[in-house]
Design an enzyme around this catalytic site. Structure first.
Site, PDB file in Angstrom:
ATOM      1  N   GLY A 134       4.396 -25.061  70.728  1.00  0.00           N
ATOM      2  CA  GLY A 134       3.023 -25.440  70.469  1.00  0.00           C
ATOM      3  C   GLY A 134       2.666 -25.075  69.046  1.00  0.00           C
ATOM      4  N   TYR A 135       1.804 -25.877  68.445  1.00  0.00           N
ATOM      5  CA  TYR A 135       1.431 -25.682  67.053  1.00  0.00           C
ATOM      6  C   TYR A 135      -0.052 -25.402  66.936  1.00  0.00           C
ATOM      7  CZ  TYR A 135       6.064 -27.113  65.827  1.00  0.00           C
ATOM      8  OH  TYR A 135       7.426 -27.159  65.714  1.00  0.00           O
TER       9      TYR A 135
END
Length: 158
Positions: free
Chosen positions: A30-31
Site C-alpha cells: 500500500g502507498y
C-alpha cells in the site's frame, strides 16, 4: 549500509522462466505517497512487514530507507493506504545474480515484470531468453504508479 537501490526492470517475453522459479511469496503493498520524487510504502509478506521510503535519484537508482514493522501494524496501515496492489514474487538465481519476477494480481493482472538489483548502474547482468523489453526508464512500470494506475487501463497505449 547503503541506502541506494539500483535496479533494472523488464517485461517478460515468455513463460520459460517458470521452470527455474521456486514457490512464490505473496506480497501486499500500500502507498501513502505516490510521487516520483518520493514514495512511502507499507509491504506485508506473510508474517513480515516493512515501511519503506524511496526517493528518486535516476531512472535506475533510488534512495531507499526500509524498516521492519509488526505485521498487525502493517495491516492497519494498509487499510489507510489509498493505493494498493498485490502480487506473487518469484526468485530466480542465475549466473551469480538474482532476478525477482513479479506476477501482478487483481487490477494489474496479467502484468509480469522481472527486476534485478545491481551494484552500480552500468553493471553487467545475465540476459536470459525470457527477459523482454527493458522498462526501467518508464515510470509507469513502478509499483507506486501501478498502485494508482492499473496496467490494463493503459497497456494498449504503449
Amino acid at each position: 549500509m547503503s541506502h541506494i537501490e539500483i535496479e533494472r526492470r523488464f517485461l517478460i517475453r515468455n513463460d520459460s522462466w517458470r521452470q527455474l522459479a521456486g514457490e512464490p511469496q505473496r506480497l501486499e503493498q500500500g502507498y501513502m505517497s505516490v510521487d516520483q520524487a518520493c514514495s512511502v510504502r507499507v509491504r506485508l509478506c506473510g508474517e513480515q512487514a516493512w515501511l519503506t521510503v524511496k526517493g528518486y535519484i535516476s531512472d535506475l537508482s533510488r534512495s531507499e530507507f526500509e524498516y521492519p514493522v509488526p505485521p498487525a501494524d502493517a495491516r492497519q496501515m494498509l487499510a489507510l493506504c489509498p493505493f494498493r496492489l498485490q502480487k506473487l514474487r518469484y526468485r530466480i538465481a542465475l549466473d551469480g545474480a538474482v532476478f525477482e519476477i513479479d506476477e501482478y494480481l487483481g487490477d494489474n493482472a496479467p502484468l509480469l515484470l522481472a527486476e534485478i538489483e545491481l551494484p552500480h548502474e552500468n553493471a553487467a547482468y545475465p540476459q536470459p531468453e525470457w527477459l523482454g523489453r527493458e522498462v526501467s526508464s518508464d515510470p509507469r512500470f513502478t509499483n507506486a504508479y501501478l498502485s494508482k494506475h492499473p496496467y490494463p487501463q493503459w497497456m494498449d497505449q504503449e
